[in-house]
Motif scaffolding. Structure first.
Motif, mmCIF file in Angstrom:
data_model
loop_
_atom_site.group_PDB
_atom_site.id
_atom_site.type_symbol
_atom_site.label_atom_id
_atom_site.label_comp_id
_atom_site.label_asym_id
_atom_site.label_seq_id
_atom_site.Cartn_x
_atom_site.Cartn_y
_atom_site.Cartn_z
ATOM 1 N N GLN A 674 78.908 37.261 89.551
ATOM 2 C CA GLN A 674 78.781 36.954 88.553
ATOM 3 C C GLN A 674 77.940 36.909 87.505
ATOM 4 O OE1 GLN A 674 80.895 32.456 87.644
ATOM 5 N NE2 GLN A 674 80.617 32.928 90.031
ATOM 6 N N VAL A 675 76.955 36.812 88.279
ATOM 7 C CA VAL A 675 75.655 37.321 87.169
ATOM 8 C C VAL A 675 75.536 38.564 86.677
ATOM 9 C CG1 VAL A 675 73.335 37.726 87.582
ATOM 10 C CG2 VAL A 675 74.430 35.692 89.020
ATOM 11 N N ARG A 676 75.930 39.434 87.176
ATOM 12 C CA ARG A 676 76.238 41.015 87.003
ATOM 13 C C ARG A 676 77.297 40.991 85.545
ATOM 14 N NH1 ARG A 676 76.988 42.480 91.740
ATOM 15 N NH2 ARG A 676 74.700 43.264 92.049
ATOM 16 N N ALA A 677 77.870 40.716 85.908
ATOM 17 C CA ALA A 677 79.240 40.479 85.201
ATOM 18 C C ALA A 677 78.498 39.729 83.756
ATOM 19 C CB ALA A 677 80.659 39.953 85.599
ATOM 20 N N ARG A 678 78.257 38.682 83.580
ATOM 21 C CA ARG A 678 77.655 37.863 82.813
ATOM 22 C C ARG A 678 76.271 38.500 81.881
ATOM 23 N NH1 ARG A 678 78.409 32.214 82.304
ATOM 24 N NH2 ARG A 678 79.162 32.511 83.957
ATOM 25 N N VAL A 679 75.512 39.193 83.095
ATOM 26 C CA VAL A 679 74.857 40.132 82.089
ATOM 27 C C VAL A 679 74.893 41.604 81.458
ATOM 28 C CG1 VAL A 679 72.331 41.739 82.649
ATOM 29 C CG2 VAL A 679 72.789 39.792 83.468
ATOM 30 N N GLU A 680 75.724 41.810 82.029
ATOM 31 C CA GLU A 680 76.503 43.474 81.003
ATOM 32 C C GLU A 680 77.987 42.443 79.776
ATOM 33 O OE1 GLU A 680 76.836 46.250 81.773
ATOM 34 O OE2 GLU A 680 75.998 46.592 83.759
ATOM 35 N N GLN A 681 78.397 41.367 80.445
ATOM 36 C CA GLN A 681 78.708 40.865 78.807
ATOM 37 C C GLN A 681 77.612 41.003 78.070
ATOM 38 O OE1 GLN A 681 80.769 36.189 79.398
ATOM 39 N NE2 GLN A 681 81.959 37.139 77.563
ATOM 40 N N GLU A 682 76.378 39.978 78.232
ATOM 41 C CA GLU A 682 75.363 39.971 77.060
ATOM 42 C C GLU A 682 74.989 41.637 76.671
ATOM 43 O OE1 GLU A 682 73.728 37.072 74.838
ATOM 44 O OE2 GLU A 682 74.126 36.738 76.931
ATOM 45 N N ILE A 683 74.889 42.397 77.521
ATOM 46 C CA ILE A 683 74.255 43.775 77.044
ATOM 47 C C ILE A 683 76.114 44.625 75.946
ATOM 48 C CG2 ILE A 683 74.227 46.462 78.008
ATOM 49 C CD1 ILE A 683 73.303 44.732 80.289
ATOM 50 N N THR A 684 77.235 43.415 76.075
ATOM 51 C CA THR A 684 77.810 44.547 75.752
ATOM 52 C C THR A 684 78.020 43.574 73.661
ATOM 53 O OG1 THR A 684 79.532 44.993 77.252
ATOM 54 C CG2 THR A 684 80.800 44.733 75.652
ATOM 55 N N SER A 685 77.829 42.112 74.109
ATOM 56 C CA SER A 685 77.251 41.833 72.654
ATOM 57 C C SER A 685 76.312 42.310 72.285
ATOM 58 C CB SER A 685 77.148 40.084 73.058
ATOM 59 O OG SER A 685 75.817 39.735 73.571
ATOM 60 N N LEU A 686 75.090 42.458 72.362
ATOM 61 C CA LEU A 686 74.038 42.882 72.211
ATOM 62 C C LEU A 686 74.357 44.432 71.475
ATOM 63 C CD1 LEU A 686 71.281 42.051 74.696
ATOM 64 C CD2 LEU A 686 71.655 40.944 72.201
ATOM 65 N N SER A 687 75.019 45.173 72.093
ATOM 66 C CA SER A 687 75.822 46.358 71.141
ATOM 67 C C SER A 687 76.857 46.574 69.970
ATOM 68 C CB SER A 687 75.862 47.488 72.926
ATOM 69 O OG SER A 687 76.621 48.713 72.134
ATOM 70 N N ALA A 688 77.380 45.731 70.389
ATOM 71 C CA ALA A 688 78.279 45.193 70.145
ATOM 72 C C ALA A 688 77.513 44.534 67.771
ATOM 73 C CB ALA A 688 79.116 44.897 69.880
ATOM 74 N N ILE A 689 76.782 44.013 68.080
ATOM 75 C CA ILE A 689 75.718 43.313 66.776
ATOM 76 C C ILE A 689 74.983 44.723 66.572
ATOM 77 C CG2 ILE A 689 73.948 41.857 66.144
ATOM 78 C CD1 ILE A 689 75.155 40.085 68.198
ATOM 79 N N SER A 690 74.810 44.867 67.453
ATOM 80 C CA SER A 690 73.443 46.470 67.414
ATOM 81 C C SER A 690 73.973 47.197 66.363
ATOM 82 C CB SER A 690 72.918 46.175 67.554
ATOM 83 O OG SER A 690 72.984 47.726 68.857
ATOM 84 N N GLN A 691 75.531 47.185 66.309
ATOM 85 C CA GLN A 691 76.026 48.551 65.386
ATOM 86 C C GLN A 691 76.706 47.731 64.132
ATOM 87 O OE1 GLN A 691 78.169 51.018 68.013
ATOM 88 N NE2 GLN A 691 77.141 50.701 69.639
ATOM 89 N N LEU A 692 76.740 46.888 64.004
ATOM 90 C CA LEU A 692 78.029 46.152 62.671
ATOM 91 C C LEU A 692 76.647 46.665 61.520
ATOM 92 C CD1 LEU A 692 78.415 43.068 64.582
ATOM 93 C CD2 LEU A 692 80.055 44.574 63.825
#
Length: 693
Positions: A674-692
């Protein structure tokens, strides 16, 4: 228009190719509003937005222009005050305001907008304000409901005014980025879904943003705060009918409506937000005084609003479509219901009905009205599915509202390049640090917590099963005697009866440990994220009633608890078998062993068992021993001594603890996942926002 005024346009109209590289440029963001315009500048590589103060200590500058024959126009609050103080003495004064919503429909409005923006650059240069649009990325916010024709018109006006080739960005995105940078919302929330309610002076704009992009938008460019300005204007006239003659003589009717009554409206709105029982009163210069203004009386007027003749004449001249729209309501308009129905219309859209909103952002000066939050909350409840259990109520989107909602758009747009740059770097750091974070901080935490749970469960089982059930049976048997077969049956019966209590112990203790793990893990993640200027809005969790954590954290994840439920069932069966094995032999604490030796109660019982085996054979010896009711009391006392009973308790407790620890390995893996998935989700969200953009 004066010659010097025309020179300003020429001097600032440098081709956009003269701009430096976009990557190296700082930002100039402009929220061109109906009532006020907000200008913010920001370095290209730092999230350090600074609002431009044009000399009067206010946020923004009034979107107004005062034309004076033979002189340069005045803009902003200076223009409003000059007209208010001296307009009656100057036949050549012409004040213009609230022209933003009418850029498409009115050539005059486009002229006023261009001249206002020219005046903005002139004022900045004379006050030595460093805004230099041709050396910056210039971003103009636009309502998401604005047509491409409106956007084209605004870009053309801005370029003609000297801002060069500007970029137009939807205003709701500015509000989203503002609250993201302020940590009011997290990247995950920003991507999951946000409803932005932008209620300004001239527009009412709703936008659903998912993954940072506008998925659905709607609104009404006729509905806005200026209608409420007119409401207060009519209220004032009713109480001060003699003021009409003075205003007409001074040609100040629209000035009083658009400026003085707007000021009264804004202060009234603030007062009602603090205390709706307040009886409000305010003087409008030399024209008169507004008395006994209450929230109930305001609501009554808002529900039967009709435009004043002054406002209707303005609308017909500036925007015939808007004027005609208001004329279609001869019986009056319910402004609050207009807002509600506009919102409801969009919420009924398929995109909205199937969207899981994380938050609702209120922005724009008119969003401070108390009824806005009330209506939004009420309408969202109508489209939310009925909660199956109380915990689901906590999933309702939360309202996010800045204490200065009028600056969120310009400041949010200004920080976009720097924010994107930081988030891109942060996602790299998080991914690099994640393995060590799990191994050195999360894994030891989970290990310690689960071991503590195993020992608590074992102790409670020892107390509930052994101390309260088994030990009294053993002591009674030691004192009164009886057959071993009967003893085994009683022990098995009590062990089976204990099973529901056992499951309750395991369930309760594992639920507690998971709550503790969730809280501790959330704290560790918050510390880690804080180092990267991020926030955590969720924690690792288990099923059941949510437990509120710091900053609104909740425990509502079903995955781990599902695994633990399986562990409980397996553990119950295992403990029963452990007890049976202990009673029937094993680990050096046996009372009865079903192996070749037969009956074994201490060393003496072993000798007797051996003699019986030699005479009757093993199977018969075992049967006779188990049903023998005449065993001497001294043999039973020796076999069931206090020391041996204590040893039996310790052995059962140890085996239960070992079993829980072994079975908990699955839970450990699940929590780490869960911790790993939560951080990966955060990383994915950061990636998406940084490209908007």
């Amino acid at each position: 228009m004066a010659a010097s005024w025309r020179r300003v346009v020429s001097e600032n109209s440098v081709p956009s190719t003269a701009r430096p590289s976009a990557e190296a440029q700082p930002v100039l963001a402009i929220d061109f509003g109906t009532s006020n315009t907000y200008v913010t500048k920001c370095p290209g590589d730092k999230e350090d937005p600074v609002g431009v103060d044009f000399g009067d200590g206010r946020d923004g500058i009034a979107t107004a222009i005062l034309y004076r024959d033979g002189k340069e126009p005045l803009i902003g609050h200076v223009a409003l005050e000059e007209f208010g103080d001296a307009g009656a003495e100057h036949d050549d004064y012409r004040i213009r305001a609230q022209f933003k919503p009418d850029l498409v429909s009115s050539a005059e409005a486009r002229t006023y907008a261009r001249d206002f923006l020219v005046g903005l650059l002139t004022l900045a240069r004379r006050q030595h304000k460093d805004i230099a649009p041709l050396q910056r990325q210039v971003i103009f916010g636009v309502p998401s409901e604005a047509s491409e024709t409106y956007r084209d018109a605004l870009r053309a006006i801005a370029e003609e005014a000297g801002f060069g080739a500007v970029k137009t960005v939807d205003e709701p995105k500015g509000a989203l980025y503002f609250h993201l940078q302020r940590k009011d919302i997290t990247p995950i929330e920003a991507l999951r879904g946000a409803l932005v309610v932008d209620f300004g002076g001239g527009t009412c704009d709703f936008a659903l943003l998912v993954r940072g992009e506008i998925l659905h938008s709607w609104g009404d460019m006729h509905l806005g705060g200026r209608l409420f300005d007119d409401l207060f204007y009519q209220w004032f006239i009713e109480q001060n009918p003699e003021a009409v003659v003075a205003m007409r003589r001074e040609r100040a009717e629209f000035f009083v409506l658009a400026v003085r009554c707007r000021e009264v409206k804004e202060k009234f709105s603030l007062a009602m937000a603090l205390d709706p029982t307040t009886v409000y009163r305010k003087t409008l210069g030399a024209y008169g005084r507004l008395n006994d203004v209450t929230w109930d009386s305001f609501l009554a007027r808002a529900r039967r609003y009709r435009p004043s003749e002054t406002f209707a004449q303005y609308l017909r001249a500036m925007n015939p479509q808007a004027g005609a729209h208001l004329d279609t309501f001869p019986q009056g308009i319910d402004l609050l219901d207009w807002f509600r129905q506009t919102l409801r219309q969009g919420l009924a859209h398929e995109q909205m009905r199937h969207q899981d909103l994380a938050c609702v952002i209120l922005t724009g000066g008119s969003s401070a009205w108390p009824f806005v939050a009330d209506i939004v909350t009420d309408e969202l409840k109508q489209i939310q599915p009925k909660p199956i259990e109380p915990s689901q109520i906590e999933r309702s989107p939360r309202l996010v509202h800045s204490d200065r909602p009028y600056v969120t758009v310009s400041q949010g747009l200004a920080i976009v390049p720097a924010l994107q740059q930081r988030l891109a770097a942060t996602q790299v750091d998080l991914r690099r640090e994640l393995p060590a974070f799990i191994a050195t901080r999360i894994a030891p935490l989970i290990e310690r917590r689960m071991d503590e749970a195993a020992h608590r469960i074992a102790e409670r089982v020892a107390v509930g099963l052994f101390d309260e059930r088994i030990e009294p049976i053993l002591r009674h048997f030691r004192q009164e005697g009886g057959s071993v077969a009967d003893l085994k049956a009683r022990l098995a019966e009590d062990a089976a009866a204990f099973r529901p209590q056992l499951e309750a112990i395991v369930t309760t203790q594992l639920a507690k440990v998971l709550t503790g793990v969730a809280a501790d893990t959330t704290e560790l993640m918050q510390d880690w994220y804080r180092q990267h200027r991020l926030t955590v809005d969720q924690s690792l969790s288990h099923a059941g009633t949510p437990v509120d954590m710091a900053e609104g954290l909740r425990l509502a994840d079903l995955d781990v608890y599902g695994e633990i439920s399986g562990v409980v069932l397996a553990l119950s069966a295992t403990i029963i078998s452990v007890l049976a094995a202990t009673i029937s032999g094993g680990a050096g604490t046996a009372i009865i062993m079903s192996g070749p030796i037969g009956l074994l109660i201490g060393a003496l019982v072993g000798l007797i068992a051996g003699a019986l085996a030699m005479r009757y054979g093993l199977d018969e010896a075992k049967r006779r021993a188990e049903h023998w009711e005449g065993a001497p009391r001294w043999i039973l006392a020796r076999a069931l001594s206090d020391t041996k009973i204590a040893r039996l308790r310790a052995d059962i407790k140890g085996q239960v603890a070992d079993k829980v620890s072994a079975q908990s390995e699955q839970a450990r893996d699940g929590l780490e996942h869960q911790v790993r998935a939560r951080v990966e989700q955060e990383i994915t969200s950061l990636s998406a926002i940084s490209q908007l953009w």
